[in-house]
Design a protein around this motif. Structure first.
Motif, short mmCIF file in Angstrom:
data_model
loop_
_atom_site.label_atom_id
_atom_site.label_comp_id
_atom_site.label_asym_id
_atom_site.label_seq_id
_atom_site.Cartn_x
_atom_site.Cartn_y
_atom_site.Cartn_z
N UNK A 195 0.86 -1.17 0.00
CA UNK A 195 0.00 0.00 0.00
C UNK A 195 0.90 1.23 0.00
N UNK A 196 0.74 2.11 -0.96
CA UNK A 196 1.63 3.26 -1.11
C UNK A 196 0.86 4.52 -0.69
N UNK A 197 1.21 5.03 0.49
CA UNK A 197 0.46 6.14 1.08
C UNK A 197 0.99 7.49 0.58
N UNK A 198 0.06 8.31 0.08
CA UNK A 198 0.45 9.64 -0.42
C UNK A 198 -0.35 10.75 0.26
N UNK A 199 -1.06 10.42 1.35
CA UNK A 199 -1.97 11.39 1.96
C UNK A 199 -1.28 12.67 2.41
N UNK A 200 -0.06 12.57 2.88
CA UNK A 200 0.63 13.75 3.42
C UNK A 200 1.53 14.43 2.40
N UNK A 201 1.61 13.89 1.18
CA UNK A 201 2.45 14.48 0.15
C UNK A 201 1.76 15.72 -0.41
N UNK A 202 2.47 16.84 -0.57
CA UNK A 202 1.83 18.05 -1.10
C UNK A 202 1.12 17.80 -2.43
N UNK A 203 -0.08 18.36 -2.55
CA UNK A 203 -0.95 18.06 -3.68
C UNK A 203 -0.34 18.45 -5.03
N UNK A 204 0.46 19.53 -5.05
CA UNK A 204 0.96 20.02 -6.33
C UNK A 204 1.99 19.09 -6.97
N UNK A 205 2.60 18.21 -6.17
CA UNK A 205 3.58 17.26 -6.73
C UNK A 205 3.21 15.81 -6.39
N UNK A 206 1.99 15.60 -5.94
CA UNK A 206 1.60 14.27 -5.45
C UNK A 206 1.65 13.21 -6.55
N UNK A 207 1.03 13.49 -7.70
CA UNK A 207 1.01 12.48 -8.75
C UNK A 207 2.42 12.19 -9.25
N UNK A 208 3.22 13.23 -9.43
CA UNK A 208 4.61 13.03 -9.85
C UNK A 208 5.33 12.11 -8.87
N UNK A 209 5.17 12.35 -7.57
CA UNK A 209 5.91 11.58 -6.57
C UNK A 209 5.39 10.16 -6.45
N UNK A 210 4.09 9.95 -6.63
CA UNK A 210 3.57 8.58 -6.64
C UNK A 210 4.19 7.82 -7.80
#
Length: 352
Positions: free
Chosen positions: A136-151
């Motif tokens: 499970x790859x959690x991205x809830x706390x990743x800033x929204x402006x770069x979230x998809x890139x970082x996922x």
């Protein structure tokens, strides 16, 4: 049987090496973006990129990531392209420890334990079941402006490293993402092999659990043990330098005349830092640690020192570390080191 393994950190805000920033700056340079524009607003000098011992905080890397996403916004699958550049050698001693692990499953467990030696922003939690291994790859706390890139970057990097460990491309059994299907979905499918699904409730990927038990081609028990010790020391040094964790650790290290007095409780530590106990717990949680974890670190270091440099009995060591029962100390020490205090002393103190 179901088994869940959480990462050794609770947040992406941990100090990290310079290699990830250098990798992204090099990629940008290949596509016409000079280093000065990539480092704008980060406070980093270009010369720092060549320093293998340089350390940056997560927000510094995040500033570089934002520059990258802005400068190369027209490049499809940017996260996938960057993620593929993270190889075992990018991670230094952490990578060598993974390479020398007995199996892929052992390497994953190790990587989760020392995740703050990686460059990830998305935090994986893994689950073993009888027929499936799920990450499970959690991205809830990743800033929204770069979230998809970082996922995209982090999942691709995880897959790339696992493939490197196996010595072949690792096909996934499932791959699901929260974000909507992009125009470059086929580029993501090149990584996952299985067709990914988009617009799902959570980010995840799954692997055939049988693959996790296969011996790794470069497994080496001696090298693995050596790398494990070096990774532990590196994590301790990094954590010791920063923030509230460093302040708490200083207060937990005893200052008595004999050098070995029981560490103070959390209420005492909080008072010494002019904080309420609740506020201290909250700050430590935000730093990805806890009073209990820091206390264990200090107790372990003190226990190892007392067992190897003093004639104190195991019972005396337990008392000086604040344990009411020797059995509780023995259980904790075996959890830390894999050996009982008596066995640890026998292995390290020569007979007289």
């Amino acid at each position: 049987m179901r088994r869940v393994v959480d990462p050794g950190i609770r947040d992406w805000n941990f100090p990290r090496g310079i290699a990830s920033v250098a990798l992204m700056v090099d990629y940008a340079a290949e596509h016409g973006v000079p280093a000065a524009r990539m480092l704008a607003g980060s406070g980093l000098a270009e010369a720092t990129l060549a320093d293998p011992d340089a350390q940056v905080d997560a927000h510094t890397e995040l500033a570089v990531i934002r520059n990258l996403v802005r400068e190369l916004a027209d490049r499809p699958a940017l996260g996938v392209e960057i993620g593929r550049r993270y190889r075992i050698t990018t991670f230094g001693i952490f990578g060598f420890a993974c390479v020398s692990s007995p199996t892929l499953g052992e390497a994953i467990t190790f990587a989760l334990r020392f995740l703050d030696l990686s460059f990830t922003f998305c935090l994986p939690v893994v689950e073993w079941t009888a027929g499936e291994f799920i990450a499970w790859v959690h991205d809830e706390s990743v800033p929204a402006d770069v979230r998809q890139f970082l996922v995209e970057r982090d999942v691709t990097a995880m897959h790339q490293v696992m493939s490197d460990l196996l010595g072949r491309h690792l096909p996934l059994a499932r791959a699901e993402f929260i974000f909507d299907e992009p125009a470059y979905a086929d580029r993501i499918a090149e990584v996952t092999v299985v067709r990914p699904r988009f617009g799902r409730p959570r980010n995840l990927f799954t692997i055939d659990p049988a693959v996790l038990e296969q011996p790794l081609p470069q497994a080496n028990a001696h090298t693995w043990a050596m790398c494990l010790a070096q990774c532990r020391d590196l994590v301790d040094r990094r954590r010791a330098r920063t923030g509230i964790a460093a302040d708490v650790r200083k207060l937990l290290v005893p200052g008595g005349t004999d050098g070995f007095t029981a560490p103070p409780g959390i209420d005492t530590v909080a008072r010494n830092l002019n904080l309420s106990t609740r506020t201290l717990r909250r700050h430590l949680d935000a730093a990805g640690t806890s009073y209990r974890a820091l206390l264990d670190e200090v107790r372990r270091a003190l226990a190892e020192e007392m067992l190897t440099t003093t004639p104190l009995s195991v019972s005396d060591v337990a008392i000086r570390l604040g344990y009411a029962e020797s059995s509780t100390f023995i259980y904790a020490f075996k959890r830390w080191t894999g050996a009982t205090p008596a066995a640890y002393r026998r292995e390290r103190v020569p007979r007289r």
